[in-house]
Structure formats: structure tokens, C-alpha cells
Design a protein around this motif. Sequence first.
Motif, mmCIF file in Angstrom:
data_model
loop_
_atom_site.group_PDB
_atom_site.id
_atom_site.type_symbol
_atom_site.label_atom_id
_atom_site.label_comp_id
_atom_site.label_asym_id
_atom_site.label_seq_id
_atom_site.Cartn_x
_atom_site.Cartn_y
_atom_site.Cartn_z
ATOM 1 N N GLN B 158 39.536 17.210 -22.565
ATOM 2 C CA GLN B 158 40.649 18.142 -22.760
ATOM 3 C C GLN B 158 40.080 19.552 -22.991
ATOM 4 O O GLN B 158 39.268 19.755 -23.906
ATOM 5 C CB GLN B 158 41.488 17.716 -23.965
ATOM 6 N N PRO B 159 40.500 20.513 -22.158
ATOM 7 C CA PRO B 159 39.933 21.868 -22.301
ATOM 8 C C PRO B 159 40.262 22.484 -23.659
ATOM 9 O O PRO B 159 41.343 22.273 -24.210
ATOM 10 C CB PRO B 159 40.623 22.657 -21.177
ATOM 11 N N LEU B 160 39.319 23.255 -24.183
ATOM 12 C CA LEU B 160 39.532 23.974 -25.446
ATOM 13 C C LEU B 160 40.154 25.329 -25.116
ATOM 14 O O LEU B 160 39.665 26.044 -24.247
ATOM 15 C CB LEU B 160 38.214 24.144 -26.184
ATOM 16 N N GLU B 161 41.228 25.659 -25.793
ATOM 17 C CA GLU B 161 41.949 26.891 -25.486
ATOM 18 C C GLU B 161 41.390 28.041 -26.325
ATOM 19 O O GLU B 161 40.978 27.856 -27.474
ATOM 20 C CB GLU B 161 43.443 26.711 -25.806
ATOM 21 N N ASN B 162 41.449 29.240 -25.743
ATOM 22 C CA ASN B 162 41.093 30.486 -26.451
ATOM 23 C C ASN B 162 39.714 30.396 -27.110
ATOM 24 O O ASN B 162 39.534 30.829 -28.239
ATOM 25 C CB ASN B 162 42.148 30.829 -27.505
ATOM 26 N N GLN B 163 38.771 29.815 -26.396
ATOM 27 C CA GLN B 163 37.439 29.635 -26.986
ATOM 28 C C GLN B 163 36.693 30.979 -27.011
ATOM 29 O O GLN B 163 36.686 31.704 -26.005
ATOM 30 C CB GLN B 163 36.656 28.611 -26.170
ATOM 31 N N CYS B 164 36.114 31.315 -28.116
ATOM 32 C CA CYS B 164 35.340 32.562 -28.190
ATOM 33 C C CYS B 164 34.150 32.383 -29.129
ATOM 34 O O CYS B 164 34.136 31.479 -29.976
ATOM 35 C CB CYS B 164 36.212 33.731 -28.634
ATOM 36 N N LEU B 165 33.173 33.248 -28.935
ATOM 37 C CA LEU B 165 31.972 33.233 -29.774
ATOM 38 C C LEU B 165 32.089 34.364 -30.796
ATOM 39 O O LEU B 165 32.524 35.464 -30.449
ATOM 40 C CB LEU B 165 30.740 33.453 -28.899
ATOM 41 N N LEU B 166 31.723 34.090 -32.032
ATOM 42 C CA LEU B 166 31.770 35.102 -33.078
ATOM 43 C C LEU B 166 30.355 35.394 -33.554
ATOM 44 O O LEU B 166 29.588 34.478 -33.843
ATOM 45 C CB LEU B 166 32.607 34.621 -34.262
ATOM 46 N N LEU B 167 30.046 36.699 -33.616
ATOM 47 C CA LEU B 167 28.744 37.134 -34.108
ATOM 48 C C LEU B 167 28.986 37.836 -35.445
ATOM 49 O O LEU B 167 29.651 38.879 -35.494
ATOM 50 C CB LEU B 167 28.122 38.096 -33.093
ATOM 51 N N GLU B 168 28.464 37.263 -36.492
ATOM 52 C CA GLU B 168 28.700 37.817 -37.820
ATOM 53 C C GLU B 168 27.406 38.428 -38.343
ATOM 54 O O GLU B 168 26.386 37.726 -38.462
ATOM 55 C CB GLU B 168 29.169 36.713 -38.775
ATOM 56 N N ALA B 173 28.744 41.957 -43.122
ATOM 57 C CA ALA B 173 29.938 41.092 -43.042
ATOM 58 C C ALA B 173 30.885 41.525 -41.926
ATOM 59 O O ALA B 173 32.077 41.237 -41.976
ATOM 60 C CB ALA B 173 30.667 41.059 -44.381
ATOM 61 N N THR B 174 30.351 42.195 -40.920
ATOM 62 C CA THR B 174 31.191 42.546 -39.768
ATOM 63 C C THR B 174 31.098 41.435 -38.723
ATOM 64 O O THR B 174 30.036 40.821 -38.536
ATOM 65 C CB THR B 174 30.729 43.870 -39.135
ATOM 66 N N VAL B 175 32.229 41.197 -38.060
ATOM 67 C CA VAL B 175 32.283 40.111 -37.078
ATOM 68 C C VAL B 175 32.710 40.678 -35.735
ATOM 69 O O VAL B 175 33.679 41.443 -35.646
ATOM 70 C CB VAL B 175 33.285 39.025 -37.523
ATOM 71 N N THR B 176 31.977 40.329 -34.684
ATOM 72 C CA THR B 176 32.344 40.735 -33.324
ATOM 73 C C THR B 176 32.691 39.485 -32.528
ATOM 74 O O THR B 176 32.011 38.462 -32.642
ATOM 75 C CB THR B 176 31.170 41.473 -32.637
ATOM 76 N N GLU B 177 33.754 39.628 -31.734
ATOM 77 C CA GLU B 177 34.247 38.449 -30.987
ATOM 78 C C GLU B 177 33.924 38.611 -29.501
ATOM 79 O O GLU B 177 34.071 39.698 -28.946
ATOM 80 C CB GLU B 177 35.759 38.341 -31.189
ATOM 81 N N TYR B 178 33.496 37.517 -28.864
ATOM 82 C CA TYR B 178 33.180 37.527 -27.434
ATOM 83 C C TYR B 178 33.977 36.417 -26.758
ATOM 84 O O TYR B 178 33.813 35.229 -27.098
ATOM 85 C CB TYR B 178 31.683 37.311 -27.202
ATOM 86 N N GLU B 179 34.794 36.818 -25.826
ATOM 87 C CA GLU B 179 35.611 35.835 -25.123
ATOM 88 C C GLU B 179 34.715 34.932 -24.273
ATOM 89 O O GLU B 179 33.778 35.414 -23.626
ATOM 90 C CB GLU B 179 36.618 36.552 -24.214
ATOM 91 N N ILE B 180 35.008 33.637 -24.288
ATOM 92 C CA ILE B 180 34.247 32.701 -23.454
ATOM 93 C C ILE B 180 35.041 32.470 -22.179
ATOM 94 O O ILE B 180 36.081 31.806 -22.199
ATOM 95 C CB ILE B 180 33.991 31.379 -24.203
ATOM 96 N N PHE B 189 30.373 25.943 -20.876
ATOM 97 C CA PHE B 189 30.553 27.400 -20.820
ATOM 98 C C PHE B 189 29.219 28.108 -20.992
ATOM 99 O O PHE B 189 28.236 27.534 -21.464
ATOM 100 C CB PHE B 189 31.542 27.864 -21.898
ATOM 101 N N SER B 190 29.224 29.385 -20.623
ATOM 102 C CA SER B 190 28.081 30.251 -20.889
ATOM 103 C C SER B 190 28.642 31.582 -21.362
ATOM 104 O O SER B 190 29.578 32.114 -20.766
ATOM 105 C CB SER B 190 27.259 30.433 -19.604
ATOM 106 N N VAL B 191 28.112 32.098 -22.441
ATOM 107 C CA VAL B 191 28.568 33.381 -22.942
ATOM 108 C C VAL B 191 27.350 34.170 -23.413
ATOM 109 O O VAL B 191 26.394 33.584 -23.943
ATOM 110 C CB VAL B 191 29.604 33.197 -24.085
ATOM 111 N N THR B 192 27.376 35.488 -23.169
ATOM 112 C CA THR B 192 26.231 36.319 -23.528
ATOM 113 C C THR B 192 26.659 37.453 -24.449
ATOM 114 O O THR B 192 27.614 38.170 -24.150
ATOM 115 C CB THR B 192 25.564 36.889 -22.263
ATOM 116 N N VAL B 193 25.941 37.599 -25.542
ATOM 117 C CA VAL B 193 26.107 38.749 -26.431
ATOM 118 C C VAL B 193 25.129 39.810 -25.945
ATOM 119 O O VAL B 193 23.916 39.560 -25.900
ATOM 120 C CB VAL B 193 25.778 38.358 -27.891
ATOM 121 N N PRO B 194 25.623 40.994 -25.531
ATOM 122 C CA PRO B 194 24.689 42.017 -25.020
ATOM 123 C C PRO B 194 23.628 42.351 -26.066
ATOM 124 O O PRO B 194 23.914 42.358 -27.272
ATOM 125 C CB PRO B 194 25.597 43.223 -24.740
ATOM 126 N N ILE B 195 22.456 42.657 -25.597
ATOM 127 C CA ILE B 195 21.339 42.940 -26.509
ATOM 128 C C ILE B 195 21.652 44.155 -27.388
ATOM 129 O O ILE B 195 21.220 44.246 -28.547
ATOM 130 C CB ILE B 195 20.022 43.138 -25.701
#
Lengths: 284, 674
Positions: B158-168, B173-180, B189-195
Motif C-alpha cells: 500500500q503506497p505511503l501518502e505525502n511521504q517526506c524527509l525531514l532534516l533537523e 532545532a530547525t527542521v527542513t522538509e523535502y518532498e519524496i 524512493f530516492s530523495v536528496t538533500v542538497p549539499i
Amino acid sequence: MKPVIFLVTALTDVKQDGFSVKLRALLEQQVPVQILFADLNFLERATFDQLLATLAVTNPALVTVTDLFDIFANDQGSPLSERTRMRVDHTNLTVRRHTSATETVVRYLYDDQLLEEQHFTADQQLSYQNFYQDNLLTQVVFWGKQQRPVTISNFQAEALKETLLLNAQGELVYRFMREEQPVQKIFNGKDAATLQVADPATPQSEALPSKKSREPAGTLTVRNEQATIFKVMDYVDATDFNGIYDFYRYALKRLGAADARLYVSVSQNVEMSAVLPNQLIFNY
Amino acid sequence: MRAILSEVHSHGNQQSLTLELIDVPFVVNDLAMIFMENNAKASRLVPIKRREHHHVVDVTIAVPAFIFEQDNQREFSWAMYLTFNVDTKHYLLEVESEYVSDRHQLTLDSYFQFNADSQNHALFEIHTGQNPDEFVVNSINLTKDGLTVTGLNTINDQPLENQCLLLENAATATVTEYEIATELLRGLFSVTVPIADLTAAGPYNLYVEYDYHSQHVRQRLVLDRELTGQSGAQALPSGRIGRLERVADGRLQVQTDAPVSLKRKVVALGSKAERVKAGLHQLHEKLSNRYMRWLFKQGHRPFAATTIIFESFGGRQISDSPLAIYQMFKQLYPGFHFVWSVERELVPYCKANHIAYVVRRTARWARTLEKAQYWISNARFPAWVKKPKYVTYIQTWHGTPLKKLGLDIENVMMPGTTTEAYHRNFVQEANRWDALVSPNDYSTQIFRSAFGFNNQILKVGYPRNDELINATPVDITALKQKLKIPLDKKVVMYAPTYRDNQFVEKGKYTFELPFSLADFKQRFGEDTVLILRMHYLISNALDVSEYSDFVYDLSSYPNISDLYLVSDLLITDYSSVFFDYAYLKRPILFYPYDYQLYQGELRGFYLDYEHDLPGTIAHNEAELLVNIRNGLRQPDMSQNAKFQAFYERFCAIDDGQAAIKVVRYVMHQIEANQ
């Protein structure tokens, strides 16, 4: 947890470490255990009861034992013919008696010929009768606690030939015919050996074998054995049982094992699994 | 007599297991599989019905039936046995496997996997009661492009909906979200956080979020093994050093170490110089030792770092399944050392594409080959290449066999060899392969018989075909643009086989096209172009310069799968290319212009050429032109019963995950050998 049933088909099953380990673990968890004593040699029942008393000593009230007579006592069978059960006229026979702490034995002799031997429990209940011809054992009638014949076992050259299971009315319900048959058990590794043969002689290595040192693929071990098999003849409704394990399956079904957690001896796993496809079976 | 787990397919809650049976008689009684749980000693027997293709059997199991209540047991490890009787002979075979399946997530806190123990016996492992706050990633790499994570995007299909990666950033304590949004493969999936996003001082914690069964889930990223093979350190734009770490319980964190001061650099340089000196000394010692070992004809020692050798068609190409596996390895485990074994003419290509290589038949090549731990090739290595004991050799082979191979060839007509020597070399070489990739049951059976192969078959499909299965229309348009093929024209590809009788002397071939390019252009030139894909041995013998606006000679194009993807119709004869092209379900036309000669005098065929092929046979040039027109009018063959039967037989493994399955097999070996 589901109700638990242990299948015991021989005293050797009970003597395995796995039996006591699993039984104790369940009793410590206060899980009631029902044991189906399906040993066709009913004479072993007394020894079984003694062993069980030592194993279940912590919580004996949680253990109930059912045997094949208990299950089929009320099934309608076929009347025994006059010749089936041996009888000895005790008139004019020499009687010899011996009493020990556990039993009393009474022998009936015609001159030097032993004809019958009766075994009584310490409380003077008839336990079983042995009948002899030419001083060789030919028949054993087991009475048990019911104080009526429960099984009749016939011997040839002192080897068991067949056992007849009777119902509460003394009618024949099942006949178990014993045969010896050469079989080959063929397996390809020590784990398979454990399941396939009772005393695997395959050497066991302590160290984990490396990839390069394992046995060549396809290497098989062949064990020649003389197997004892029982054919089952049904006098209740002419069911065609495919051997004794199929009969055990039926006995378990009659006991209500379909909804229970079943434990069988690991040495009988393959055979019992074959008659209980897709059923989860635990091993001891 | 053996039973080998060769394939596992998922159908919802049910798993279909395929066993390859070797030397097991067809007529047996009570054929069944017994599963034995190693901890609780519980067992379950599943009866088996045998299929027509009697060397393989299928067993379908429902996973929930293999989970039971027992003393809070959470790990279930099921061994597998094949049982059957022949008269009074009772057989019990432990099922073998080196096959490692994908992790199949059952619920948020449970998953299962098919695995193998240290003796290569199959294990079905179910893990329940796992920490629901953790998300196990497939791979994680910190490179100059950024932090790339791959992982599952489904739970029990079953596909996971609205999947995203969080970089904290733990410091701020700041969090950045990356859409998968990128799917590397189906289910992954493959997701990349820019360097550039890792510039500030960390450390950084990683989470994944998604919706599952109306529940919003946030989980910490973990890796359930060591970081072996992952690329774990990278200089960040801020001058800091980014470093991947597995902290408590396998949780992943990116550490950002302060830049190294000048003083420390000078000190480090001094110690580095010492190390270099020591290294040179060691090298000298090593060379001396090597020389001694050579003198005593002793073997080599493996590299300290895991090294994988790739070779395609004897080093003449960077292509085929080895390339697909290489690319998957580079993506998931760039921390390993990958080296291609190539002919000298491929050196410029390797340099241009940043591919590490060694040139065949050089001292460095021999040394690298002997010291690497893994070889992945699609053809045979020369018999004189010694395979050290520590090498695991994975043979992908290069096609579903159509023409008879190895021991099945009764009369070998190749210069420089005899039938007997050819057979002997084939069997010797084949049994150096630790695993052989197979695309279907048909091939497995032939590989066993023709190669005398006794080791592990990985029936996972051909990695090279993953691209055919996973490509999108956008990908195809991009390929046409790359190949400079007009987007408004249909494409016909001609890919004939090579003929043994085209030998004129050892290693040299001659070839002429068996149809008129002029006629072809006249009939179809207005809206169709022709791609020529000839065998590498004969591609140089063609001159099509006269038809440069219509004919594209792409014989030397490195990736034939790209050519399949852009083609609307394939013409071939006896080449096994149609087995691959069939994955696209597009029309295939057969033009065996020398059929009688080929069948009668050369290798013969495993298939019935007249009846088993997935397309029409053109017996002459006129029929060829008519059938091309018909074929171009029917672009989708999925409704053609004959074609579909062929597809089911040869292309049924169409999950597009062959490369990652081979990668998993190698990773299993790497972990087992550590």
C-alpha cells in the motif's frame, strides 16, 4: 493462548528432554495441558503415569490425560467372536502367587506349562492378563482402570502382531496390525537429519562452516532402517485410514484438537505434518 | 538431489515461492514443503502440486499464518524442507538458497524477508514488535551532490501518502522538509538533500513522515547494518566535514566537524609523509613478497577494501547486465571500489565517464582481478584466469538461450577449438560461477544442462531489462532526442545474429544486409527510420553512408536497451534480442533468410522456430516488407494470444528489480564474509 494438546505415542516420547521442558514451561504459565496417550501398548500407561507425576509435580491439576479408549469408548463397534479372546479354565490348574509392593502376580500352570498370568495392582484391581501357548506369550488383555477389557494384543513368536481396541461394551472398534518394513531415509544436512531420524549420527561441527568449506551441494545421506508400521482397520464405519498417523489425526480431531495448539515429538514431525497439512504444529 | 529457492513473488498477503528441483524424480508421493520455526520448534507443512515444467514447483503461503503467540516471541525464523516419498524411500531435503529478498514491510512494526543462513539454507524471517518510531532505510550516502536516502514507499504493497524527509539541525532545532517524489524503482524512493543545506553546524537528525491508514507517522531514520559500502564523508561548502554516523540503535545522524586548522594540517602532513614512507616501504615489501608468492605459485591476498570487478562481453563493452548492476551499486553503495575490466580501446570512454578501469591482459589487470573479492561478468573469462578461493563470481550471462549452448552443441565449428575442448572448457568455466542470473525457468533448465552448472541460480530476471520495464514515455522522448531520431517518425530496428560460418579467419567476419535498403526506404522512408544493430564482430564491415538520412547504424551504441525503447518494431532472425524486446509488448518480425542452412548445419534451436516465436516469420524480402507495414499498424501486442503466451513463459519476471536483487545477493555475501 489456545488449549494445548500433547500427542504421546510411545514412552520414548515422554523420555525426551523436549517433552519435559515444554510441559514445564506451559505449566509454569498456568496453561492447562491435555495429553493424548495414544500408545498402542497400554501396558506402558502405568509407567507413563509415574513419569508424568514426576514431570508435572509443580502443578498436576493442570494436566489431564486421555487415552484412545476414553475417546472411542462410546463408538459402536463389532462384537468379538468367541475365539478372539483367549480363556483358560482354571479348574485343576496349579496356582502360583507372588505379591510385591506394587503388584500381585498370579500364574496358572498345567504341569510345567504356563497358561495364564494375571497382574493385579496394589489395590487388587486386575491390570492385565497374559496368555501363553508352549510357554510363549500369545495374547495380552489389558483391563485398566475401567475394570473391563480395553485392548487385546496378539503375539506371534513373542512379537506383537496386532492390537485390538475395544469400546465400553467390549466390542471391537479398531484393529492395529503391526508390520516391519525396510525403509530408507534420505536427507541432506544435519538439520534435516534431526527431523528425519531419531538418532542422527551425522557429525556436528561446532564452528560455523565457511562458504568455501561447506559440503558439496547435492550430497545426500542414506539411512537404512527397519520401520515398524501399523495398518488400521476400522470396525466403526469402515474409514480407510492411511496408516497410524492418519489414525492419530482422527483421534486428535475427535479430541477437539482443531482449535488447540498441538505438540508432537520432533521425531514424528514429518509424519504428523503430512496428515495435518497447513496446520501449525509445535514439537517437543 | 537438491531443492533451491529461486524466486519469491508477493501477491498481497500471500507469497509465492518457486523452488528449483535438481535430480528430484517427477513421480513422487506426498510432495510438500515443511517450514520449521527454529526458536519455538513449530512447523507447518504445505502440500505442493507439481506443474507441467517439472523442474520447478510453486508454493504459496500466507504470511500471517507464520506468526504465532509464544512467550512474547517477536522474531520468527523458518527453515524450509522439501519432503516426498518414492516407494519406501523417504526424502527430506533442506532447501538451499543464497537468495535474499527485499525487506517487505507488513505493518508499521513488522516486516519479513527471505534470507539464507551461513550454509546457504533458505530462511523465511519474520520480525514483529519492531520499534514503530524507526524507519529502516535501504541506503544512505553523503556525496558532493548531497545526502541521498533510498527507502520503501509502501507498507504491504500500500503506497505511503505525502511521504517526506525531514532534516533537523539539532543545534538550532530547525527542521527542513523535502518532498519524496522520485521513485528509484517500484516500491523504492530516492530523495536528496542538497549539499548546500548542510552548511550550518550540526549535528543533523533525519526523519521520515507519511500518512498511513489515516495515521500521520513520523519516524527516525535508522540503518539496520553497518555503513559498509555507503559513502559517509564529504567536505561541506562551509569548510566543515560532513560525516554520516550510526548512533544508538542504528539511528542515523550527519555530524559536521569543524574545518581542520592550518597547524593541524601541517602536523597531519608530517604524519602523512611518514605514513607514505611507511607505505612505500610496505609496498616494496609487498612486491617482494608478491614476487616470492609468484615464484612459489601461491595465490594473492584480497584487497582490504571490498572491490568488485565488472566485465561485459570480454571487456569489449561497458554494457548489459553488469552495467545495470554497476549503476545500482554506485547509487546505493558508492563506498565500495568498482573496477571495469576493459579492452584498451574503451579507455577513452571510461575516462570520459569517470569509470575506474583496468586494461585487460596487463599486469595490473591480472593483479586487480586476483585481489578483488567479486567478479560480475556476462561472458566467460579465459580459462587461464585463476579464480582465487575468496572470489565470488556472479555470471549474468547475456541472453535467454535460443541457439544451443555449451554441452548441447553437438558439432562446434569455431576456429581454434574442438567440440571436446569447447565442452570441457564450458563446464570448467561454468562451475567457477558461484551464482548465475536467470531470467526464467526455461533458461534455468538450459543453463543446468548446457553448462553443467551446479551452483546457485538467481532467477531474478536480467538486470539490463530493468530499464525496459521502468522507462516512462518522457524517458523515451529524451532518448530519441539524444540519438537524434525525429520524434515524428516511427522506428524499425534490425538486429540480426552473427553466423559462425561468416568466419573467414579467426576473429574476422563478413556481412551483407539480406534486404534492399533502397526498397525499404521507398516503402517506409517517409515516416519511418531504420536502426541497424549488428553484432560487434561485424559492425565494422557495413557501409550505409548512402542512406544517412534514413538509416541509423547504432551497432556501437553502448546500450541496446535504449534502442529497444525508441523502436516501434523489431526485425531479427535468430538473435536472442527478441526475448528482451518482448518486455515492451511491441511487434516483432522474424526474417531468417538462411533458416535451412542455419538450423541444419549450425547450432539448432531450443525453441520450435516455426511455432514458439512471438511474431510473424517473413520467408523472403517481399513478405518482410508486407509484415513491416502490418506490424507498424499494431503497436501493442498485449491482446495477441500467441504473444501473451510467450510473454508469460519468458518475461513473467517483470518487476524491474533484477539489478537490486543481484546487489542484495552480493551484499549478503559481503556481510557473510566480514
